[in-house]
Scaffold this motif. Structure first.
Motif, PDB file in Angstrom:
ATOM      1  N   TYR A  45       0.809  -1.220   0.000  1.00 25.39           N
ATOM      2  CA  TYR A  45       0.000   0.000   0.000  1.00 25.39           C
ATOM      3  C   TYR A  45       0.841   1.268   0.000  1.00 25.39           C
ATOM      4  N   LYS A  46       2.113   1.142   0.327  1.00 27.16           N
ATOM      5  CA  LYS A  46       3.030   2.277   0.113  1.00 27.16           C
ATOM      6  C   LYS A  46       3.170   2.517  -1.386  1.00 27.16           C
ATOM      7  N   ILE A  47       3.277   1.463  -2.173  1.00 25.02           N
ATOM      8  CA  ILE A  47       3.352   1.575  -3.635  1.00 25.02           C
ATOM      9  C   ILE A  47       2.054   2.155  -4.184  1.00 25.02           C
ATOM     10  N   SER A  93      -1.797  -0.264   6.974  1.00 27.37           N
ATOM     11  CA  SER A  93      -1.787  -0.225   5.503  1.00 27.37           C
ATOM     12  C   SER A  93      -2.367   1.091   5.007  1.00 27.37           C
ATOM     13  N   CYS A  94      -3.397   1.579   5.679  1.00 24.05           N
ATOM     14  CA  CYS A  94      -3.966   2.887   5.323  1.00 24.05           C
ATOM     15  C   CYS A  94      -2.914   3.982   5.479  1.00 24.05           C
ATOM     16  N   THR A  99      -3.872   7.141   3.279  1.00 24.02           N
ATOM     17  CA  THR A  99      -5.333   7.141   3.254  1.00 24.02           C
ATOM     18  C   THR A  99      -5.902   7.899   4.449  1.00 24.02           C
ATOM     19  N   GLU A 100      -6.943   8.691   4.204  1.00 18.93           N
ATOM     20  CA  GLU A 100      -7.489   9.585   5.219  1.00 18.93           C
ATOM     21  C   GLU A 100      -8.516   8.925   6.135  1.00 18.93           C
ATOM     22  N   ILE A 101      -9.309   8.014   5.587  1.00 14.73           N
ATOM     23  CA  ILE A 101     -10.418   7.415   6.328  1.00 14.73           C
ATOM     24  C   ILE A 101     -10.418   5.907   6.114  1.00 14.73           C
TER      25      ILE A 101
END
Length: 281
Positions: A45-47, A93-94, A99-101
């Motif tokens: 999820y960084k990618i 992972s968010c 990711t905000e939410i």
């Protein structure tokens, strides 16, 4: 308001060979996408986050409770502890993706029923789990938004009132509930007015047609709900959620047995046009 699109129309986990979807959604005018994150993988999820930033897109995410062994409402303390660990890993992972939410029905496994409504003990157990995760998520810069569903998908939380009351029970500044035009179309006698009544508890909104197809083509109170959001000064996300038959497992889970639109392009192009038309009124 920010307009997003849920990637569950195509995938349960965005892969690098699907990054072209991000370009298409950016070109259609979206501010961001909603990432399905059903398994923790911070490196991946960084990618994904880098790809989103390259396109100038922001993101929210959706997750679910995978099984009863990680259920917040389980009578087993070990299961509830596993739920905390699982949700924290999804938060990680968010955070990796920027990711905000993190939203979703992460209160019970989908399609599991007790034969009764939720008990006071189940609400207490779940609130303890979610309060811990909300604190952890706040430190990671991720807001938690719990999703209530219709009665055919869960029993723990099935109305706007329950969503608001549950958020109050968790009682954490980083924890709110949401409004979904599809579920409200089933459960609320007056969907848009239920949104107005509990607007202070709403931290995220799903725009979803009554048949899960293209927004604006059915009878869900989308126009009326957007009017309420505008009148009440809501400045959060309105994210289109639609489902097709591209993924058999997901189609089965969402009970999509027929084609609801000629092509996905119709959903994301006509959907955003409809939202902008409603908001311009």
């Amino acid at each position: 308001m920010k307009i997003g699109f849920n990637l569950l129309l195509w995938t349960g986990a965005l892969q690098e060979d699907q990054f072209h979807l991000l370009s298409s959604l950016k070109g259609a005018g979206y501010d961001g996408v909603e990432l399905p994150i059903f398994a923790a993988d911070s490196a991946h999820y960084k990618i994904v986050g880098d790809a989103l930033r390259d396109q100038g897109l922001r993101s929210t995410a959706v997750t679910v409770i995978p099984d009863e062994a990680r259920s917040p409402i389980s009578p087993e303390a070990s299961h509830r502890a596993a739920s905390v660990d699982y949700l924290k890993s999804i938060v990680d992972s968010c955070h990796a993706a920027g990711t905000e939410i993190l939203m979703g029905p992460f209160h019970q496994p989908l399609g599991v029923f007790s034969g009764n409504g939720p008990t006071e003990t189940e609400w207490k157990h779940a609130a303890e789990v979610h309060r811990k995760v909300a604190e952890y998520a706040q430190e990671a810069g991720v807001k938690l938004v719990i999703e209530w569903l219709n009665r055919f998908e869960c029993y723990f939380m099935t109305t706007m009132q329950q969503g608001a009351e549950y958020a109050a029970l968790v009682d954490h500044p980083n924890f709110t509930t949401m409004f979904d035009t599809f579920h409200a179309n089933i459960e609320e006698k007056h969907p848009a007015e239920s949104l107005r009544k509990y607007i202070k508890s709403v931290g995220h909104v799903h725009i979803s047609e009554n048949d899960r197809g293209t927004p604006g083509t059915g009878n869900a109170e989308i126009r009326q709900s957007l009017a309420v959001l505008k009148e009440e000064g809501y400045t959060g996300w309105v994210t289109i959620e639609a489902f097709g038959r591209a993924l058999p497992e997901l189609a089965a889970a969402t009970r999509v047995w027929r084609d609801l639109f000629p092509a996905p392009e119709e959903v994301y192009t006509k959907g955003i046009a409809y939202i902008k038309e409603c908001l311009a009124e």
